[in-house]
Design a protein around this motif. Structure first.
Motif, PDB file in Angstrom:
ATOM      1  N   TYR A  99       0.761  -1.129   0.123  1.00  9.35           N
ATOM      2  CA  TYR A  99      -0.012  -0.005   0.045  1.00  9.35           C
ATOM      3  C   TYR A  99       0.956   1.170  -0.133  1.00  9.35           C
ATOM      4  O   TYR A  99       0.506   2.136  -0.123  1.00  9.35           O
ATOM      5  N   ARG A 100       2.212   1.081   0.289  1.00 13.83           N
ATOM      6  CA  ARG A 100       3.144   2.204   0.420  1.00 13.83           C
ATOM      7  C   ARG A 100       3.101   3.390  -0.886  1.00 13.83           C
ATOM      8  O   ARG A 100       3.182   4.314  -0.507  1.00 13.83           O
ATOM      9  N   ARG A 101       3.343   2.688  -1.815  1.00 12.74           N
ATOM     10  CA  ARG A 101       3.518   3.231  -2.987  1.00 12.74           C
ATOM     11  C   ARG A 101       2.446   4.383  -3.234  1.00 12.74           C
ATOM     12  O   ARG A 101       2.472   5.386  -3.591  1.00 12.74           O
ATOM     13  N   ALA A 102       1.019   3.641  -3.193  1.00 12.74           N
ATOM     14  CA  ALA A 102      -0.059   4.438  -3.502  1.00 12.74           C
ATOM     15  C   ALA A 102      -0.404   5.442  -2.591  1.00 12.74           C
ATOM     16  O   ALA A 102      -0.878   6.617  -2.936  1.00 12.74           O
ATOM     17  N   CYS A 103      -0.123   5.132  -0.967  1.00 16.00           N
ATOM     18  CA  CYS A 103      -0.268   6.006   0.104  1.00 16.00           C
ATOM     19  C   CYS A 103       0.514   7.248  -0.250  1.00 16.00           C
ATOM     20  O   CYS A 103       0.282   8.500  -0.023  1.00 16.00           O
ATOM     21  N   ALA A 104       1.775   6.977  -0.644  1.00 13.05           N
ATOM     22  CA  ALA A 104       2.973   7.976  -0.776  1.00 13.05           C
ATOM     23  C   ALA A 104       2.277   9.259  -1.927  1.00 13.05           C
ATOM     24  O   ALA A 104       2.414  10.325  -1.772  1.00 13.05           O
ATOM     25  N   LYS A 105       1.851   8.410  -3.145  1.00 11.82           N
ATOM     26  CA  LYS A 105       1.253   9.267  -4.266  1.00 11.82           C
ATOM     27  C   LYS A 105       0.228   9.858  -3.822  1.00 11.82           C
ATOM     28  O   LYS A 105       0.030  11.156  -4.160  1.00 11.82           O
ATOM     29  N   LEU A 106      -0.732   9.322  -3.101  1.00 11.85           N
ATOM     30  CA  LEU A 106      -2.132  10.098  -2.832  1.00 11.85           C
ATOM     31  C   LEU A 106      -1.974  10.882  -1.430  1.00 11.85           C
ATOM     32  O   LEU A 106      -2.912  11.667  -1.472  1.00 11.85           O
ATOM     33  N   GLY A 107      -1.092  10.674  -0.713  1.00 10.23           N
ATOM     34  CA  GLY A 107      -1.059  11.582   0.553  1.00 10.23           C
ATOM     35  C   GLY A 107      -1.880  10.818   1.579  1.00 10.23           C
ATOM     36  O   GLY A 107      -2.766  11.748   2.194  1.00 10.23           O
ATOM     37  N   LEU A 108      -1.982   9.448   1.890  1.00 12.24           N
ATOM     38  CA  LEU A 108      -2.834   8.955   2.761  1.00 12.24           C
ATOM     39  C   LEU A 108      -2.220   8.450   3.809  1.00 12.24           C
ATOM     40  O   LEU A 108      -1.088   7.822   3.714  1.00 12.24           O
ATOM     41  N   ILE A 109      -2.469   8.713   5.068  1.00 12.27           N
ATOM     42  CA  ILE A 109      -2.202   7.718   6.268  1.00 12.27           C
ATOM     43  C   ILE A 109      -2.886   6.413   6.356  1.00 12.27           C
ATOM     44  O   ILE A 109      -3.944   6.552   5.972  1.00 12.27           O
ATOM     45  N   PHE A 110      -2.077   5.414   6.512  1.00 12.40           N
ATOM     46  CA  PHE A 110      -2.434   4.089   6.677  1.00 12.40           C
ATOM     47  C   PHE A 110      -2.354   3.357   7.842  1.00 12.40           C
ATOM     48  O   PHE A 110      -1.524   3.419   8.273  1.00 12.40           O
ATOM     49  N   VAL A 111      -3.422   3.070   8.590  1.00 16.71           N
ATOM     50  CA  VAL A 111      -3.614   2.498   9.886  1.00 16.71           C
ATOM     51  C   VAL A 111      -3.735   1.087   9.952  1.00 16.71           C
ATOM     52  O   VAL A 111      -4.998   0.947   9.493  1.00 16.71           O
ATOM     53  N   ALA A 112      -3.079   0.143  10.457  1.00 15.10           N
ATOM     54  CA  ALA A 112      -3.322  -1.314  10.443  1.00 15.10           C
ATOM     55  C   ALA A 112      -3.318  -1.792  11.899  1.00 15.10           C
ATOM     56  O   ALA A 112      -2.347  -1.808  12.398  1.00 15.10           O
ATOM     57  N   PRO A 113      -4.530  -2.047  12.775  1.00 18.73           N
ATOM     58  CA  PRO A 113      -4.734  -2.398  14.105  1.00 18.73           C
ATOM     59  C   PRO A 113      -4.531  -3.920  13.902  1.00 18.73           C
ATOM     60  O   PRO A 113      -4.465  -4.679  12.947  1.00 18.73           O
ATOM     61  N   ASP A 114      -4.132  -4.562  15.368  1.00 18.20           N
ATOM     62  CA  ASP A 114      -4.385  -5.645  15.343  1.00 18.20           C
ATOM     63  C   ASP A 114      -5.899  -6.467  15.399  1.00 18.20           C
ATOM     64  O   ASP A 114      -6.636  -5.620  15.346  1.00 18.20           O
ATOM     65  N   THR A 115      -6.120  -7.800  15.480  1.00 23.33           N
ATOM     66  CA  THR A 115      -7.154  -8.338  15.125  1.00 23.33           C
ATOM     67  C   THR A 115      -8.016  -8.695  16.459  1.00 23.33           C
ATOM     68  O   THR A 115      -8.908  -9.382  16.535  1.00 23.33           O
ATOM     69  N   SER A 116      -7.227  -8.787  17.651  1.00 24.63           N
ATOM     70  CA  SER A 116      -7.761  -9.152  18.895  1.00 24.63           C
ATOM     71  C   SER A 116      -6.938  -8.548  19.972  1.00 24.63           C
ATOM     72  O   SER A 116      -5.835  -8.175  19.771  1.00 24.63           O
ATOM     73  N   PRO A 117      -7.178  -8.752  21.076  1.00 25.64           N
ATOM     74  CA  PRO A 117      -6.465  -8.536  22.374  1.00 25.64           C
ATOM     75  C   PRO A 117      -5.588  -9.635  22.396  1.00 25.64           C
ATOM     76  O   PRO A 117      -5.831 -10.912  21.823  1.00 25.64           O
ATOM     77  N   ARG A 118      -4.203  -9.587  22.806  1.00 29.60           N
ATOM     78  CA  ARG A 118      -3.463 -10.779  23.377  1.00 29.60           C
ATOM     79  C   ARG A 118      -2.610 -10.383  24.490  1.00 29.60           C
ATOM     80  O   ARG A 118      -2.645  -9.172  25.028  1.00 29.60           O
ATOM     81  N   GLY A 119      -2.166 -11.380  25.203  1.00 29.62           N
ATOM     82  CA  GLY A 119      -1.419 -11.272  26.238  1.00 29.62           C
ATOM     83  C   GLY A 119      -1.844 -12.578  27.350  1.00 29.62           C
ATOM     84  O   GLY A 119      -2.978 -12.983  27.258  1.00 29.62           O
ATOM     85  N   VAL A 120      -1.382 -12.195  28.459  1.00 27.89           N
ATOM     86  CA  VAL A 120      -1.562 -13.010  29.589  1.00 27.89           C
ATOM     87  C   VAL A 120      -2.876 -12.880  29.918  1.00 27.89           C
ATOM     88  O   VAL A 120      -3.347 -11.478  30.262  1.00 27.89           O
ATOM     89  N   GLY A 121      -3.781 -13.802  30.291  1.00 31.58           N
ATOM     90  CA  GLY A 121      -4.733 -13.560  30.819  1.00 31.58           C
ATOM     91  C   GLY A 121      -6.237 -13.338  29.506  1.00 31.58           C
ATOM     92  O   GLY A 121      -7.272 -13.166  30.309  1.00 31.58           O
ATOM     93  N   VAL A 122      -5.767 -13.378  28.659  1.00 32.82           N
ATOM     94  CA  VAL A 122      -6.720 -13.166  27.312  1.00 32.82           C
ATOM     95  C   VAL A 122      -7.267 -14.425  26.985  1.00 32.82           C
ATOM     96  O   VAL A 122      -6.747 -15.427  26.567  1.00 32.82           O
ATOM     97  N   ALA A 123      -8.561 -14.648  27.192  1.00 35.28           N
ATOM     98  CA  ALA A 123      -9.051 -16.057  26.937  1.00 35.28           C
ATOM     99  C   ALA A 123      -8.958 -16.172  25.278  1.00 35.28           C
ATOM    100  O   ALA A 123      -8.927 -15.443  24.584  1.00 35.28           O
ATOM    101  N   ASP A 124      -8.840 -17.318  24.918  1.00 30.41           N
ATOM    102  CA  ASP A 124      -8.852 -18.150  23.643  1.00 30.41           C
ATOM    103  C   ASP A 124      -9.797 -18.860  23.409  1.00 30.41           C
ATOM    104  O   ASP A 124     -10.612 -19.362  24.323  1.00 30.41           O
ATOM    105  N   ASP A 125      -9.916 -19.375  22.201  1.00 31.79           N
ATOM    106  CA  ASP A 125     -10.918 -20.498  21.847  1.00 31.79           C
ATOM    107  C   ASP A 125     -10.697 -21.588  22.655  1.00 31.79           C
ATOM    108  O   ASP A 125      -9.345 -22.026  22.810  1.00 31.79           O
TER     109      ASP A 125
END
Lengths: 278, 278
Positions: free
Chosen positions: B65-91
């Protein structure tokens, strides 16, 4: 040759393949991108040699070469950086700059590495024959590029076989392995203590000894943490100046040694190769 | 906010950051690309929500995405898909389609997931506030896209907050989680057995219940192995048809569910967003 995976990308096919290599005596994995093309067409081949610790996967995932290869009609081949598997010797201390992932594109003569570390023959002979047999490749039109240790491989192969590789370029290459710690360790370990044997695997020494190519393109980030100690592009610039080889050395302000740097300039390099490949 | 890494790429800065999230009660990692821009400029923000099993890293490495974002002047934000870490329930069975890496962009109400799985609030409230504070972002110009489970997130957030997200698009989205196995498992697990509570986290149900956006862009590979059972774009097409929402649904021949597909059409989506973000 076994197909590990294929996926359509930018109208062409990104594949990963595995085969039993006679050169290394191991299974070897590599990736090939074939761009969209007319039935029966034969396409030029760009070789990409990767750096220390890499497999074929790093550039395949992060190199951002497919859009340009699709537009320019280039096959893109990415070999592994060393033999791997049961019985393949590694750095005695498990260091990342020698042994597995660090074949340095030479045919080792020193035990225990001589048994499998034959990346020069693998990349320049065996894999091209496989590519010619299995893909719509015009082997009269090949070029070579690489990153860091792979830049070293691209420069030394390009200088040794100027009739094979029509264009040669590199990202942050090791230009004089005989004069830097990574290279002294690797060439000493694979080729032994006689430094005369190292010269045909040292781009600057090859040029000093008479090797010539029509032109070279090198990009180098000035925020690359390996610049001063391991890469030393000024040694290549001086050798090219003396030899009369036109070198385009672009110092890129703020760029580091990573695929953020490589991917930024990948399309430039591919365009430069495509112009020369015709 | 802690900086995990930054590197210059396509003239801008690709960063990875970590912070203690109040919404999830865990540390959360995300990536932000800031394109080259004039001192003091404020730039539009494109949110990218990832699919099952992903972290921020998948699109950061493979999304191209970076080439297009650089050309178009866009900030691109990608979060994680879940909480993670000690004590976080899983399937409970460790499956990959629920729990870690599979937050489904909802605020869970069911124990034990309610304690940390609050991705809706995290993505729509907490992280935007952090982005506004830490980056040169014009929060009056935001848009949202995503892949698969993240396409579900992008569609539901876009339909819920049409005044916040000026453009909404997706790659191979889960369009009707209430009607497919992945979604039934996730919404049942996070929100409980009352299907009425699922409707605000189901793009097709939201449209049936009156949600509207000016336009939608969806790309879908016809060689996607999840197409028939989990994705069902025809349900979105029917809902949009009934509601009068202009949907551009492009069935892409030969493409699968991977980043080979996403990266091929990423620049198209970013251009479409940039047109709408002005």
């Amino acid at each position: 040759m076994e197909t590990v995976s294929t996926a359509k990308a930018f109208g062409g096919t990104q594949g990963v393949y595995r085969h039993a290599s006679e050169a290394t005596g191991t299974d070897m994995t590599f990736s090939v991108y074939v761009p969209p093309h007319a039935e029966g067409a034969k396409l030029p081949v760009v070789w990409y040699l990767s750096g220390l610790t890499c497999t074929h996967a790093n550039v395949t995932d992060k190199g951002e070469y497919r859009r340009a290869c699709a537009k320019l009609g280039l096959i893109f081949v990415a070999p592994d950086t060393s033999p791997r598997g049961v019985g393949v010797a590694d750095d005695p201390a498990g260091a990342w700059d020698f042994g597995l992932g660090a074949g340095f594109y030479v045919d080792a003569t020193e035990p225990p590495f001589a048994a499998h570390y034959r990346m020069w023959r693998y990349v320049t002979e065996e894999l091209p024959a496989l590519i010619a047999a299995q893909f719509p490749a015009d082997m009269a039109r090949q070029s070579i590029m690489g990153h860091s240790m792979g830049g070293h491989g691209a420069l030394t192969m390009g200088l040794t076989f100027p009739d094979t590789y029509t264009a040669v370029s590199a990202f942050a290459p090791i230009v004089a392995p005989g004069q830097v710690p990574w290279g002294e360790k690797a060439l000493g370990g694979y080729l032994g203590r006689d430094r005369a044997a190292w010269r045909k695997h040292d781009a600057v020494a090859l040029i000093e000894d008479g090797a010539r190519v029509p032109a070279l393109l090198v990009d180098q980030g000035d925020a690359d943490s390996f610049l001063a100690d391991q890469l030393k592009p000024e040694l290549l610039a001086a050798a090219c100046e003396t030899a009369g080889i036109p070198l385009t050395l672009r110092m890129q302000p703020g760029y580091d040694h990573s695929y953020s740097f490589i991917s930024t300039f990948m399309a430039d390099h591919l365009s430069w190769h495509a112009e020369r490949l015709g």
